[in-house]
Motif scaffolding. Structure first.
Motif, PDB file in Angstrom:
ATOM      1  N   VAL A  16      -7.074 -28.766 -17.188  1.00 56.31           N
ATOM      2  CA  VAL A  16      -5.990 -27.790 -17.204  1.00 56.31           C
ATOM      3  C   VAL A  16      -4.670 -28.534 -17.032  1.00 56.31           C
ATOM      4  N   LEU A  17      -3.630 -28.082 -17.713  1.00 51.37           N
ATOM      5  CA  LEU A  17      -2.304 -28.692 -17.635  1.00 51.37           C
ATOM      6  C   LEU A  17      -2.382 -30.214 -17.845  1.00 51.37           C
ATOM      7  N   PRO A  18      -2.967 -30.680 -18.939  1.00 48.75           N
ATOM      8  CA  PRO A  18      -3.178 -32.121 -19.142  1.00 48.75           C
ATOM      9  C   PRO A  18      -1.899 -32.942 -19.208  1.00 48.75           C
ATOM     10  N   ARG A  19      -0.820 -32.369 -19.725  1.00 44.04           N
ATOM     11  CA  ARG A  19       0.432 -33.130 -19.805  1.00 44.04           C
ATOM     12  C   ARG A  19       0.957 -33.433 -18.405  1.00 44.04           C
ATOM     13  N   ILE A  20       0.843 -32.456 -17.507  1.00 41.41           N
ATOM     14  CA  ILE A  20       1.311 -32.637 -16.132  1.00 41.41           C
ATOM     15  C   ILE A  20       0.402 -33.609 -15.382  1.00 41.41           C
ATOM     16  N   LEU A  21      -0.909 -33.377 -15.451  1.00 45.47           N
ATOM     17  CA  LEU A  21      -1.837 -34.206 -14.679  1.00 45.47           C
ATOM     18  C   LEU A  21      -1.840 -35.658 -15.140  1.00 45.47           C
ATOM     19  N   VAL A  76      -2.234 -22.201  -9.185  1.00 50.80           N
ATOM     20  CA  VAL A  76      -2.079 -22.549 -10.597  1.00 50.80           C
ATOM     21  C   VAL A  76      -3.322 -23.132 -11.274  1.00 50.80           C
ATOM     22  N   CYS A  77      -3.882 -24.235 -10.769  1.00 46.25           N
ATOM     23  CA  CYS A  77      -5.023 -24.851 -11.454  1.00 46.25           C
ATOM     24  C   CYS A  77      -6.222 -23.921 -11.505  1.00 46.25           C
ATOM     25  N   THR A  78      -6.500 -23.254 -10.391  1.00 46.05           N
ATOM     26  CA  THR A  78      -7.614 -22.316 -10.362  1.00 46.05           C
ATOM     27  C   THR A  78      -7.337 -21.144 -11.290  1.00 46.05           C
ATOM     28  N   SER A 195      -8.865 -30.918  -8.932  1.00 45.13           N
ATOM     29  CA  SER A 195     -10.310 -30.907  -8.723  1.00 45.13           C
ATOM     30  C   SER A 195     -10.722 -29.690  -7.902  1.00 45.13           C
ATOM     31  N   ASP A 196      -9.941 -29.365  -6.870  1.00 45.21           N
ATOM     32  CA  ASP A 196     -10.219 -28.172  -6.069  1.00 45.21           C
ATOM     33  C   ASP A 196     -10.107 -26.916  -6.928  1.00 45.21           C
ATOM     34  N   GLY A 197      -9.160 -26.928  -7.867  1.00 43.01           N
ATOM     35  CA  GLY A 197      -8.986 -25.775  -8.744  1.00 43.01           C
ATOM     36  C   GLY A 197     -10.235 -25.523  -9.573  1.00 43.01           C
ATOM     37  N   LYS A 198     -10.794 -26.576 -10.154  1.00 41.44           N
ATOM     38  CA  LYS A 198     -12.011 -26.435 -10.955  1.00 41.44           C
ATOM     39  C   LYS A 198     -13.189 -26.038 -10.080  1.00 41.44           C
ATOM     40  N   LYS A 199     -13.290 -26.650  -8.888  1.00 45.08           N
ATOM     41  CA  LYS A 199     -14.380 -26.355  -7.970  1.00 45.08           C
ATOM     42  C   LYS A 199     -14.334 -24.878  -7.541  1.00 45.08           C
ATOM     43  N   ALA A 200     -13.130 -24.395  -7.209  1.00 46.37           N
ATOM     44  CA  ALA A 200     -12.986 -23.006  -6.784  1.00 46.37           C
ATOM     45  C   ALA A 200     -13.316 -22.045  -7.916  1.00 46.37           C
ATOM     46  N   ALA A 201     -12.883 -22.378  -9.128  1.00 47.64           N
ATOM     47  CA  ALA A 201     -13.171 -21.511 -10.267  1.00 47.64           C
ATOM     48  C   ALA A 201     -14.668 -21.354 -10.484  1.00 47.64           C
TER      49      ALA A 201
END
Length: 205
Positions: A16-21, A76-78, A195-201
């Protein structure tokens, strides 16, 4: 090798948001990279930046429709992770801008233009944003009654006077329906937030 278009396609599929990360990642993987034994670690961050800069965005020409399943209150990430899975998402922002810590990053690392382009994706995925809204204990109870899941960031946890215990594997708290991420004081890197965003999702789903 040298296929920036394919590289960008892969990044946009799995990140998610690859340009930012790719701009702000602190690259913790370098310390464990086995390539160091032969000289130096693989500079994955630079490769990701090159793919996002030189790769062309893939267009399939297809129209996609998402079925609304549940509603979530998340950061945001989640939010992006669950919106991409077809959930109806509402993002509660304390300020009038969803950028958060990203707004404090030097523009030589992450330009405002790139940041704005990425944040526009929030609207494109159908995420509803409530600006200038705070979450206190009463508001949290209200959200738990109205939504299937509530995700709290570290900033919100710091303001709540509650004894909240978090399972770091699932990010589920001791409060029913409530998840929390970005809470490890020893891991404050942007890439860990993602990583927390993906884990929470995954846990919420």
């Amino acid at each position: 090798k040298g296929n920036f278009n394919k590289g960008r396609e892969i990044l946009e599929k799995y990140m998610v948001l690859p340009r930012i990360l790719s701009a702000v990642c602190e690259a913790p993987c370098r310390n464990k990279c086995r390539r160091r034994e032969a000289g130096d670690a693989v500079q994955l961050q630079l490769l990701e930046q090159a793919c996002m800069t030189y790769g062309k965005k893939k267009s399939t020409g297809s129209r996609l429709a998402f079925m609304r399943k549940k509603e979530e209150k998340i950061a945001v990430c989640t939010a992006m992770e669950l919106a991409n899975r077809g959930y109806q998402v509402t993002l509660i922002e304390k300020t009038d801008n969803p950028g958060g810590r990203l707004l404090l990053i030097d523009e030589q690392i992450l330009s405002r233009d790139d940041l704005e382009k990425e944040l526009k994706r929030l609207e494109q995925t159908g995420i509803k944003i409530e600006y200038n809204s705070c979450v206190n204990e009463e508001k949290l109870k209200e959200l738990c009654q109205q939504y299937h899941a509530v995700y709290l960031s570290q900033a919100v946890l710091d303001e709540l006077e509650l004894e909240i215990q978090i399972d770091r594997t699932t990010l589920l708290t001791n409060i029913e329906k409530v998840f929390a991420g970005n809470t490890n004081p020893e891991e404050t890197k942007f890439i860990n937030d993602a990583s927390d965003g993906k884990k929470a999702a995954i846990s919420i789903e």
